[in-house]
Design a protein around this motif. Structure first.
Motif, PDB file in Angstrom:
ATOM      1  N   TRP A   1       9.116  -5.865  -0.790  1.00 34.65           N
ATOM      2  CA  TRP A   1       9.282  -4.414  -0.960  1.00 34.65           C
ATOM      3  C   TRP A   1      10.068  -3.630   0.317  1.00 34.65           C
ATOM      4  CZ3 TRP A   1       6.498  -2.283  -4.826  1.00 34.65           C
ATOM      5  CH2 TRP A   1       5.667  -2.853  -5.518  1.00 34.65           C
TER       6      TRP A   1
ATOM      7  N   GLU B   1       1.776   7.046   3.717  1.00 37.34           N
ATOM      8  CA  GLU B   1       2.172   8.709   3.582  1.00 37.34           C
ATOM      9  C   GLU B   1       3.632   8.725   4.710  1.00 37.34           C
ATOM     10  OE1 GLU B   1       0.521  12.967   5.163  1.00 37.34           O
ATOM     11  OE2 GLU B   1      -0.826  11.082   5.451  1.00 37.34           O
TER      12      GLU B   1
ATOM     13  N   TYR C   1      10.312  -0.083   2.064  1.00 34.79           N
ATOM     14  CA  TYR C   1       9.728   1.226   2.191  1.00 34.79           C
ATOM     15  C   TYR C   1      11.023   1.797   3.029  1.00 34.79           C
ATOM     16  CZ  TYR C   1       4.819  -0.266   1.359  1.00 34.79           C
ATOM     17  OH  TYR C   1       3.654  -0.756   1.199  1.00 34.79           O
TER      18      TYR C   1
ATOM     19  N   ALA D   1       0.636  -1.137   0.110  1.00 33.46           N
ATOM     20  CA  ALA D   1       0.059   0.096   0.293  1.00 33.46           C
ATOM     21  C   ALA D   1       0.975   1.118   0.041  1.00 33.46           C
ATOM     22  CB  ALA D   1      -0.921  -0.001   1.476  1.00 33.46           C
ATOM     23  N   ASP D   2       0.395   2.312  -0.531  1.00 33.49           N
ATOM     24  CA  ASP D   2       0.942   3.707  -0.396  1.00 33.49           C
ATOM     25  C   ASP D   2       0.777   4.219   1.152  1.00 33.49           C
ATOM     26  OD1 ASP D   2       1.877   3.686  -3.075  1.00 33.49           O
ATOM     27  OD2 ASP D   2      -0.270   4.481  -3.751  1.00 33.49           O
TER      28      ASP D   2
ATOM     29  N   ARG E   1       8.302   6.150   0.762  1.00 34.06           N
ATOM     30  CA  ARG E   1       8.410   5.766  -0.445  1.00 34.06           C
ATOM     31  C   ARG E   1       8.824   4.238  -0.680  1.00 34.06           C
ATOM     32  NH1 ARG E   1      13.679   4.800  -2.961  1.00 34.06           N
ATOM     33  NH2 ARG E   1      12.607   5.413  -4.936  1.00 34.06           N
ATOM     34  N   LYS E   2       8.176   3.617  -1.508  1.00 35.79           N
ATOM     35  CA  LYS E   2       8.439   2.121  -1.590  1.00 35.79           C
ATOM     36  C   LYS E   2       8.908   1.607  -3.077  1.00 35.79           C
ATOM     37  CE  LYS E   2       3.846   1.302  -3.871  1.00 35.79           C
ATOM     38  NZ  LYS E   2       2.369   0.784  -3.920  1.00 35.79           N
TER      39      LYS E   2
END
Length: 260
Positions: free
Chosen positions: A227, A108, A229, A105-106, A111-112
């Protein structure tokens, strides 16, 4: 300005002004450390504290080994590595880099970046298969003891499969055993407790040695995505940039050697 009072056995007790000064001193020292780090970044020195969090569901040995190699090559970087519950996203103040898997998920303030896709397989011990038989289709899994890797309290878990010439199948399973760490789930499978879904890389040596046997090999399972982040406040620091570049390069080299 009086900063402290003597108080019998308690020794010195800070006054309100003393407490204020102590707190401000902490802020100033933090700002000085940040300033020093920024200066070193500008002149190309890789140094400072690197706070890493990773979901406990991930391959602990792989990430720990890569962090160890990076530490050996960058002696001025101080690494703090913690594995965390994936249900709770880490606080922005707690880490520079967060590794996780699954849906990205994005978030706030972060950055991923996608680092790697891992093939997943179903496997069980030869003893389990000899006793319970081998599943012939995804639906047949409901007649078997299943081991799941999951962190939530939901007892229904969805496994997805694709077979040549057929529509994708989504099977809701109720695992007989569940754990939030893949290494534990794999151990249970080796001990004959059931069928487990794992990344191919994490069970490759067990398949080669015969401790585990692959089942439903003609079924394709959606790959597991790794991923990273990074906190926006720290993603521009040299140590974070160099660390992620190192991890990505190492994973790409591993993927290339696996397909060679």
């Amino acid at each position: 300005m009086k900063l402290a009072n003597r108080s019998g056995r308690a020794g010195l007790m800070l006054t309100a002004e003393g407490l204020w000064l102590a707190e401000r001193s902490k802020d100033i020292l933090t700002e000085l450390a940040t300033l020093e780090s920024d200066v070193k970044d500008r002149i190309g020195i890789v140094s400072g504290n690197l706070k890493i969090n990773a979901s406990i569901e991930l391959d602990r040995d792989l990430l720990a080994l890569l962090a160890l190699r990076f530490d050996r090559d960058h002696k001025k970087v101080n690494i703090a590595f913690d594995f965390v519950d994936p249900r709770y996203f880490p606080n922005l103040d707690e880490c520079d880099v967060y590794f996780t898997t699954g849906d990205a998920a994005d978030i706030e303030g972060f950055r991923k970046e996608n680092l790697r896709s891992e093939e997943k397989v179903l496997c069980a011990s030869p003893e389990y298969i000899a006793h319970r038989g081998e599943p012939s289709s995804p639906h047949d899994l409901r007649n078997h003891s299943l081991i799941a890797v999951a962190s939530d309290s939901n007892n229904l878990i969805e496994w997805s499969f694709e077979r040549p010439g057929r529509s994708p199948q989504h099977i809701c399973i109720t695992p007989s055993m569940k754990c939030n760490h893949g290494d534990v789930a794999k151990l249970w499978a080796i001990q004959g407790q059931g069928v487990v879904m794992q990344s191919l890389r994490s069970v490759e040596s067990d398949l080669e040695s015969g401790r585990l046997k692959r089942v439903l090999g003609d079924c394709k399972i959606p790959q597991a995505e790794l991923w990273a982040y990074t906190a926006l406040k720290s993603s521009k620091t040299l140590r974070v940039h160099i660390f992620l570049a190192y991890i990505k390069s190492a994973l790409e080299d591993m993927a290339a050697s696996e397909t060679a």
